[in-house]
Design a protein around this motif. Structure first.
Motif, mmCIF file in Angstrom:
data_model
loop_
_atom_site.group_PDB
_atom_site.id
_atom_site.type_symbol
_atom_site.label_atom_id
_atom_site.label_comp_id
_atom_site.label_asym_id
_atom_site.label_seq_id
_atom_site.Cartn_x
_atom_site.Cartn_y
_atom_site.Cartn_z
ATOM 1 N N UNK A 1 4.860 4.784 -4.939
ATOM 2 C CA UNK A 1 4.317 3.841 -5.907
ATOM 3 C C UNK A 1 5.406 3.181 -6.745
ATOM 4 N N UNK A 2 6.472 3.921 -7.049
ATOM 5 C CA UNK A 2 7.551 3.314 -7.823
ATOM 6 C C UNK A 2 8.187 2.167 -7.047
ATOM 7 N N UNK A 3 8.350 2.342 -5.730
ATOM 8 C CA UNK A 3 8.889 1.265 -4.907
ATOM 9 C C UNK A 3 7.968 0.061 -4.863
ATOM 10 N N UNK A 4 6.647 0.313 -4.874
ATOM 11 C CA UNK A 4 5.690 -0.787 -4.887
ATOM 12 C C UNK A 4 5.749 -1.547 -6.211
ATOM 13 N N UNK A 5 5.870 -0.809 -7.318
ATOM 14 C CA UNK A 5 6.001 -1.468 -8.623
ATOM 15 C C UNK A 5 7.268 -2.319 -8.660
ATOM 16 N N UNK A 6 8.368 -1.776 -8.129
ATOM 17 C CA UNK A 6 9.620 -2.546 -8.088
ATOM 18 C C UNK A 6 9.444 -3.825 -7.271
ATOM 19 N N UNK B 1 0.316 -7.031 4.868
ATOM 20 C CA UNK B 1 0.307 -5.708 4.251
ATOM 21 C C UNK B 1 1.565 -4.950 4.636
ATOM 22 N N UNK B 2 2.075 -4.181 3.691
ATOM 23 C CA UNK B 2 3.263 -3.377 3.962
ATOM 24 C C UNK B 2 3.225 -2.126 3.117
ATOM 25 N N UNK B 3 3.732 -1.024 3.676
ATOM 26 C CA UNK B 3 3.854 0.241 2.960
ATOM 27 C C UNK B 3 5.321 0.435 2.598
ATOM 28 N N UNK B 4 5.577 0.753 1.351
ATOM 29 C CA UNK B 4 6.950 0.961 0.876
ATOM 30 C C UNK B 4 7.261 2.444 0.931
ATOM 31 N N UNK B 5 8.332 2.859 1.649
ATOM 32 C CA UNK B 5 8.604 4.287 1.817
ATOM 33 C C UNK B 5 9.015 5.014 0.551
ATOM 34 N N UNK C 1 0.838 -1.196 0.000
ATOM 35 C CA UNK C 1 0.000 0.000 0.000
ATOM 36 C C UNK C 1 0.874 1.248 0.000
ATOM 37 N N UNK C 2 0.299 2.339 -0.468
ATOM 38 C CA UNK C 2 0.945 3.629 -0.317
ATOM 39 C C UNK C 2 0.797 4.072 1.134
ATOM 40 N N UNK C 3 1.578 5.079 1.543
ATOM 41 C CA UNK C 3 1.487 5.528 2.935
ATOM 42 C C UNK C 3 0.167 6.234 3.219
ATOM 43 N N UNK C 4 -0.518 6.702 2.182
ATOM 44 C CA UNK C 4 -1.828 7.330 2.361
ATOM 45 C C UNK C 4 -2.763 6.824 1.276
#
Length: 294
Positions: free
Chosen positions: A131-136, A124-128, A97-100
């Protein structure tokens, strides 16, 4: 080779650390080490370089990693197919997820998913890094599914399911020269100090693309990772901001304007890796997310 061996190998490769891999798998570190060693003996070659400060893949390990991920994914698909026939989903869904994520009620969505599918463990985890970090993380198969904001063309290697969007409005302090207006042209924002998210966040990408399209330079003076705090930074005089409407609240010391001539639509989507068909739990989450935004 056994699935457990491949699972341990992938965990160590992802975490670059035996201790974190053991915590992720909920087993002791010695069990991870012995399982990896047995896999290396079976294959007749080292898979990991243990002499560096971080655990790194050897050439053989790098060759095995994508095939190990594919094997584990195929095994999970097989288990999902059996579970569906038996009338219930099982397994683990790794959700980023995003942070917000306030465009939909995420806690309510996850709660309803758990009630309908109690056999699925949600991680569930938020990547700091946004969205680019989530795609990676999706491309590296560290996540199965992720809520992302990816304006513009879809990144290679992922498939997006669009859910909803929000317009970014300009927020200025109450005493700002623009405060008495209802709208503004993007060209009038030249030279202002902005509060914005770091590069890689979806809302930052929306703003950067809009300013680039208008050939207007922009200076980001303060970077924040939670758009929900943006109003506070603005009202304390640290800059102006482009914020989604869901993050705005009524307060006497700010003013909100629309930017009349720019594309400032901030999308929210669910992303999955294109290389593999989403598992049953991921498909169920996508369907339920659509319910929550319609």
């Amino acid at each position: 080779m056994e699935l457990r061996q491949l699972e341990c190998f992938v965990a160590v490769a992802d975490e670059a650390n035996f201790t974190r891999a053991a915590a992720r798998l909920h087993i002791v570190q010695s069990a991870v080490s012995s399982t990896i060693k047995s896999l290396e003996r079976e294959l007749g070659t080292p898979l990991l370089d243990r002499n560096s400060k971080r655990v790194l893949l050897t050439d053989a390990g790098a060759a095995l990693l994508p095939r190990a991920r594919a094997t584990l994914h195929a095994a999970q698909e097989a288990a999902d197919a059996v579970a569906e026939v038996r009338g219930g989903l099982r397994g683990t869904l790794r959700l980023g997820t995003m942070t917000s994520v306030r465009l939909l009620d995420l806690p309510a969505l996850l709660g309803e998913f758990h009630r309908r599918h109690p056999g699925v463990v949600l991680q569930t985890s938020a990547v700091p890094s946004g969205s680019q970090g989530l795609v990676d993380a999706l491309l590296e198969r560290r996540l199965d599914l992720a809520f992302v904001s990816v304006p513009g063309p879809c990144p290679a290697g992922v498939t997006l399911t669009d859910l909803t969007s929000s317009v970014l409005d300009l927020v200025v302090p109450a005493g700002h020269p623009l405060a008495g207006r209802h709208s503004v042209s993007i060209t009038e924002l030249t030279g202002l100090d902005f509060v914005d998210s770091p590069v890689g966040y979806g809302n930052r990408t929306v703003a950067d693309r809009a300013f680039a399209a208008a050939s207007v330079p922009r200076r980001v003076a303060v970077e924040i990772t939670d758009v929900g705090t943006g109003v506070d930074f603005v009202r304390h005089g640290l800059g102006v901001a482009l914020l989604p409407r869901f993050a705005l609240r009524e307060t006497a010391d700010i003013a909100t304007l629309t930017v009349s001539d720019a594309d400032l639509d901030w999308p929210l989507s669910l992303a999955v890796p294109s290389e593999y068909r989403p598992g049953a739990a991921a498909r169920a989450m996508i369907a339920m997310a659509r319910e929550f935004v319609t």
